[in-house]
Design an enzyme around this catalytic site. Sequence first.
Site, PDB file in Angstrom:
ATOM      1  CG  HIS A  19      -8.609  14.357 -15.518  1.00 44.14           C
ATOM      2  ND1 HIS A  19      -9.005  15.473 -16.196  1.00 44.14           N
ATOM      3  CD2 HIS A  19      -9.689  13.961 -14.813  1.00 44.14           C
ATOM      4  CE1 HIS A  19     -10.273  15.753 -15.922  1.00 44.14           C
ATOM      5  NE2 HIS A  19     -10.704  14.847 -15.079  1.00 44.14           N
ATOM      6  CB  SER A  66     -13.983   7.742 -14.826  1.00 50.77           C
ATOM      7  OG  SER A  66     -13.998   9.067 -14.391  1.00 50.77           O
ATOM      8  CE  LYS A 123     -25.877   9.386 -14.581  1.00 55.37           C
ATOM      9  NZ  LYS A 123     -25.317   8.163 -15.152  1.00 55.37           N
ATOM     10  CG  ASP A 124     -21.417  15.115 -12.054  1.00 52.01           C
ATOM     11  OD1 ASP A 124     -20.244  15.394 -12.363  1.00 52.01           O
ATOM     12  OD2 ASP A 124     -21.784  13.962 -11.776  1.00 52.01           O
ATOM     13  CD  GLU A 184     -21.329  14.327  15.345  1.00 50.53           C
ATOM     14  OE1 GLU A 184     -21.983  14.125  16.385  1.00 50.53           O
ATOM     15  OE2 GLU A 184     -21.786  14.927  14.367  1.00 50.53           O
TER      16      GLU A 184
END
Lengths: 426, 252, 193
Positions: free
Chosen positions: A215, A219, A243-244, A287
């Site tokens: 922040h 972004s 959107k998220d 894994e």
Amino acid sequence: MADNRPGATARIIRWIDYRLPFVQFLNHELNEYPTPRNLSYWWNYGSLSGIMLVVMIVSGVILATQYTPSADLAFDSVERIMRDVNYGWLVRYVHMNGASMFFAILYIHLFRGLYYGSYKTPRELLWIIGVIILLLMIATAFMGYVLPWGQMSYWAATVITNLFSAIPLIGPGIVTFLWGGFTVGDPTLHRFYALHYLLPFVILAVVLLHLVALHRHGSNNPLGIDHKGPQDTIPFHPYYTIKDLFGLTVFLLIYAFFVFYAPNFLGEPDNYIPANPMQTPNHIVPEWYLLPYYAILRSITFPIVFISSKLAGVILAFSSLFVLFFLPWLDTSPVRSARFRPIYKWVFWLLVIDVIALGWVGANPPAGIVVTVGQIATFYYFFHMLILFPLIGKIERPLPLPSSIGAAVPIGGARLGGVEAPLAKP
Amino acid sequence: MRKHTLAAAALSGVLLAPVLVRADETPLPRQEWSFDGVFGTYDRASLQRGFQVYKEVCSACHPVTHLDFRDLTQIGYTEDQVKAIAAGYQITDGPNDEGQMFQRPGRPSDPIPGPFPNDQAARAANNGALPPDQSLIVKARPGGPNYVYAILTGYKEAPAGFKLQEGMNYNEFFPGYQIAMPPPLSDNAVTFADGTPATVPQMAHDVTSFLTWAAEPNLDDRHRTGFKVILFLIVAAGVFYAAKRKIWAPIH
Amino acid sequence: MADVAQQNIPETHPGETRRDFLYLTAGAIGGIGVAATIWPFIDTLNPARDTLALSSTEVDLAPIQVGQRLTVAWRGKPVFIAHRTPEEIKAAEDVDISQLRDPQKDSDRVQKPEWLIIVGVCTHLGCIPLGQRTGDDRGPYGGWFCPCHGSIYDTSGRIRQGPAPLNLWLPGDADMASKALYKFTSDTAITIG
């Protein structure tokens, strides 16, 4: 104060905010927060990662109310969760497959950063904090995998802790210290459980640092150019919240498919056999999300000067992660986004293929062509990081950047990238 | 979004790769199972026949460590039937007030006892080989139910020139082709209560179904819940996508 | 700066009701999803199936002579089984219940008068009262006596003196999860729970 009039709520909020600016804070960081208007779906993966961290913590704590971290009881306690605890099978499969989902999301998030130059100035620390998160996640996942105390749990713990014996002089002592004994055993299980419970909260704190760093400058975006004013940004809510949310739902569909219809597809059958210190499985495999590092570890089959092949493998495997810390300085490109980098744009995919190849190598027994591919892929990885990143930035001629985000992506729609369009009227 | 679909397809290919490359043994024939696929469920009649096979054949050597008698109500037995099955076993309990362990008839809450008190006794009775616990075997082997079925039906004469070791049996699907367990099934080894002919393939199919249930008793619930969850998520995705388009309309 | 960003969102116009309905639906779906997801996680904390399997106990009463008392474990608590003598039964039935702190007729506390089956946990603060073994202090009413704070129970297990507020519970009474009591499966056997 139990008044229902809207004025009363606003007064309560004001009273709290004056003393602890909580609502103000949320409003600024999550509601009106100016975000580049051109973020693509590749920018969903950050919030998805955060959500997965919460999912893993919640499901993990619920499992912890039923799990017994003792070598003779751990395996049975997990089976009790699967069979007798109400919805225990669901929480277990959510946690187990959640680890895989979390890493998949995180790797995509990481590669997004690689492609769009999100690690470049002024986001170097943001990137470094991210790599720290990755390291903490790998440690957490490794220890978590030991907890069911299956064959793979036990033997993966043995192999990976044995890596530290490669350190000259003090190595074997360190390993005994890590084990709390002469082999992986009950003391090891207990401390891995304590640390596995602790680390996610450390990750939570580091994620908060990650968000603070984010922040500071906001972004990055697919064009890789700074947002210069309100014509370039939109408030986070409602645009990116919805959107998220949509992206989350699509992700949950994939996650749900694994949990409900293929819960053991990504796992190892050997881990349904209780740990037997007297018998090693035919193939010890970690894994899937640890396979590339495992491949690099095994790729050094010859000593290098005075360094044993074992130690060299260990050094390279850890280096493959540590080299990421230096990325902001290894990459010499003056522009961020690969959209405007004609050479790097294609070379990037070589790294992706290389990492996938390393994964394939790690999954297979180290014989024949697997070894050769592993060595080539390991070499390429470091070549890409240490040679190509500095070199390409220097020799490449970047495409001309648009003047601003608002110019490239005006309201009402327009072609993106490099095409000048008049500044949209507010 | 197209790029995402491409990436997903590539990743799926990669995930499958280890599965394909590791097949260095005879490929497993695939059987049809009632619990296969997204809408699969257990066939309770088959599970009960499978339990009968386990009880009358396999339990002589193999425990089902994670099963309690009460779990059998899930495969269709009534509470009274389960009580009767349990009461047919003697369970070691105690110590009593004299400090002695004693035997008593089983109760539904008891675990189904195995044939041997510990691993060493099991090995001693089986030429050093340890008959593995069956309650998770289907999840503990690559190939799952297809593997277990293949083992049970895969016994044959060793091919010419194959060196079979002392006390071992040739099995087409066991890694290394030599298995310590002699062929456990033969035609009519059990008489099914529902009259189904007890051929080896039938018994193998039923006991494998039973063992799949033993390893994964919540499969029916999981599939049912999964269907509802995925349906809900598809609807939710649709609604959220519509909302997203609506909110973003002025921007695009 | 924020105002200008806000100005990029168009004014409300006809069609808003449809948009609002969409958002309302989205919100409702989100809420349902969250609630439906949270419930299973909370439900894991409810008693598991193996715990519930141990929720009933069968007791053979034949070996218990008249005047004898037996303690059995049920759901982790002691249950007092008393094969009452005729004198104990008469003493229990002759009490004027209006004088009791927790008025209850003896006939409401037993199914067969010679068998008293109660939970052996003092209703004051949870100690196990004395009176089950020969030689134990049974208190002035011949019932049970709690040594922790001096609660005294009669031959029906009812509180007569001391700080306890309620009579000793019948199996199931204090258990909010079920009203299961006990039942006689034959003249000499009961199932509790």
